[in-house]
Design an enzyme around this catalytic site. Structure first.
Site, mmCIF file in Angstrom:
data_model
loop_
_atom_site.group_PDB
_atom_site.id
_atom_site.type_symbol
_atom_site.label_atom_id
_atom_site.label_comp_id
_atom_site.label_asym_id
_atom_site.label_seq_id
_atom_site.Cartn_x
_atom_site.Cartn_y
_atom_site.Cartn_z
ATOM 1 N N ASP A 297 1.144 -0.216 -0.102
ATOM 2 C CA ASP A 297 -0.274 -0.033 -0.415
ATOM 3 C C ASP A 297 0.641 1.174 0.512
ATOM 4 O O ASP A 297 0.692 2.167 -0.539
ATOM 5 C CB ASP A 297 -0.990 -0.046 1.100
HETATM 6 C C1 26A Z 1 -11.820 -7.021 0.521
HETATM 7 N N1 26A Z 1 -10.835 -6.677 1.591
HETATM 8 C C2 26A Z 1 -10.251 -8.929 2.448
HETATM 9 C C3 26A Z 1 -9.696 -6.366 2.034
HETATM 10 C C4 26A Z 1 -8.139 -6.060 2.641
HETATM 11 C C5 26A Z 1 -7.659 -5.022 3.848
HETATM 12 N N2 26A Z 1 -8.737 -3.822 2.743
HETATM 13 C C6 26A Z 1 -9.361 -3.627 2.230
HETATM 14 N N3 26A Z 1 -10.396 -4.441 1.778
HETATM 15 N N4 26A Z 1 -8.470 -6.841 3.269
HETATM 16 C C7 26A Z 1 -6.731 -6.440 4.080
HETATM 17 N N5 26A Z 1 -7.203 -5.375 4.337
HETATM 18 C C8 26A Z 1 -5.678 -4.923 4.428
HETATM 19 O O1 26A Z 1 -4.585 -4.662 3.390
HETATM 20 C C9 26A Z 1 -3.775 -3.486 4.530
HETATM 21 C C10 26A Z 1 -2.313 -4.206 4.494
HETATM 22 O O2 26A Z 1 -2.233 -4.050 3.272
HETATM 23 C C11 26A Z 1 -5.910 -4.288 5.955
HETATM 24 O O3 26A Z 1 -6.986 -3.877 6.562
HETATM 25 C C12 26A Z 1 -4.374 -3.786 6.003
HETATM 26 O O4 26A Z 1 -4.065 -2.456 6.593
#
Ligand code: 26A
Length: 347
Positions: A297
């Site tokens: 990110d």
């Molecule tokens: C729909 N899903 C599974 C998700 C996520 C996500 N953000 C949005 N949608 N699953 C994990 N994360 C985020 O990824 C970040 C690390 O790259 C987590 O909240 C974490 O901050």
């Protein structure tokens, strides 16, 4: 840095609160999780959040992939450059998110849904791995009506760059698609992240529908490999996969597509048309790595901030690598304060 107009960058995805702790193999096994993965929680996973809070001294940290990217891009850009959209509940957790984005100077327009709790992501750290297990809650109820509401659509029309996290394809593909079409119609820049291996695997149809709109597509090596496998590309060569992504049909022919694949400490692969360039990452002493949650990110953030500032491609990549290196030295997907200023790599 070139002057940018206010809220030139608009991001969309799922705002989540990360419940993050140092775990162990037994915890991963208890919930059937892989050490380094990102999944949507099923019934059998739902106990993990209380478990992390009660038994592993978990910390609550603002998360959500593209929300991290939006905070990171704002970190590098002048004040009031970035806005972010997504769905939250009306609870303690959304109050924590509001505080975090306020501190980061990020403008948010949340769709608040009092009937559902704010989304949570269990983050289990084991060594340099992180396992993410998400219960989307209110984030899953983001809808096109919110995007098309007059105040929010004004932000859409005003922005010149859109960033959509691939994770949003599990929530509201029509909203992601509306931004994609708006970008192509007005020759604005559309940046898309692959987000996680399960997106190309299980959300192939909405992903393929969006692909023609990608001006920049960003992912890591496991996401690229998952894309290759689910799309029947008979290669595991990251450069070949990047070339394939760059060469997919394109809606807006005024911009050539760029595919960017990060590979941890290995060079970042960038394909423009059939040309591939590799960029060494910024060196970091292993002992300085705190946790890698959100490294991708942060890369996307630095990269996109470069685009918004009008920087050449090589500098955008370098900014992404610089910000990722800062972020992995922090706890969770965070950035150091006091703010650091971008230092180009010395190679
Ligand atoms: C729909 N899903 C599974 C998700 C996520 C996500 N953000 C949005 N949608 N699953 C994990 N994360 C985020 O990824 C970040 C690390 O790259 C987590 O909240 C974490 O901050």
């Amino acid at each position: 840095m070139a002057a940018t107009k206010e809220f030139a960058l608009l991001c969309l995805e799922n705002p989540l609160l990360d419940i993050q702790a140092q775990g162990n193999d037994a915890l991963l096994e208890k919930y059937g999780l892989k050490p380094n993965d990102a999944i949507l929680a099923e019934e059998k996973h739902l106990g993990i959040y209380e478990d992390l809070l009660n038994n592993f001294s978990a910390k609550l940290i603002a998360g959500g992939g593209a929300q991290n990217t939006a905070r990171g891009a704002q970190y590098m850009l002048p004040p009031n450059s970035v806005a972010y959209l997504g769905g939250v509940g009306d609870d303690k957790y959304s109050a924590i998110l509001h505080d975090a984005v306020k501190q980061a100077g990020l403008r948010v327009e949340y769709r608040v849904d009092p009937k559902h709790p704010t989304g949570r992501c269990g983050v289990i750290i084991t060594g340099h791995n992180r396992s993410l297990c998400t219960d989307l809650g209110a984030a899953n109820h983001y809808d096109l009506d919110h995007l098309k509401s007059p105040e929010v659509w004004k932000l859409v029309e005003n922005a010149s760059f859109y960033f959509v996290g691939g994770y949003h394809l599990t929530v509201c593909p029509p909203a992601a698609m509306a931004l994609a079409e708006e970008a192509a119609k007005n020759n604005k820049v559309f940046v898309f992240s692959l987000s996680a291996p399960f997106i190309p695997q299980f959300f192939k149809d909405p992903l393929d529908a969006m692909a023609p709109y990608w001006d920049y597509v960003v992912g890591n090596e496991t996401e690229a490999l998952s894309y290759a496998e689910s799309h029947g590309l008979e290669t595991k060569d990251i450069k070949e996969i990047a070339k394939h992504l760059a060469g997919l049909p394109k809606a807006n022919s005024k911009r050539e597509r760029v595919a960017i694949i990060t590979q941890g400490t290995l060079p970042t692969v960038v394909a423009v048309g059939s040309e591939v360039t590799e960029y060494e990452v910024h060196a970091i002493d292993k002992s300085l790595i705190n946790d890698t949650t959100g490294a991708g990110d942060a890369f996307a953030a630095g990269f996109t901030a470069g685009l918004v500032a009008g920087a050449p491609l090589a500098k955008c990549v370098d900014q992404g690598q610089w910000l990722a290196k800062l972020s992995i030295q922090e706890l969770g997907p965070s950035f150091p304060f006091p703010k650091q200023t971008y230092q180009p790599s010395s190679q």
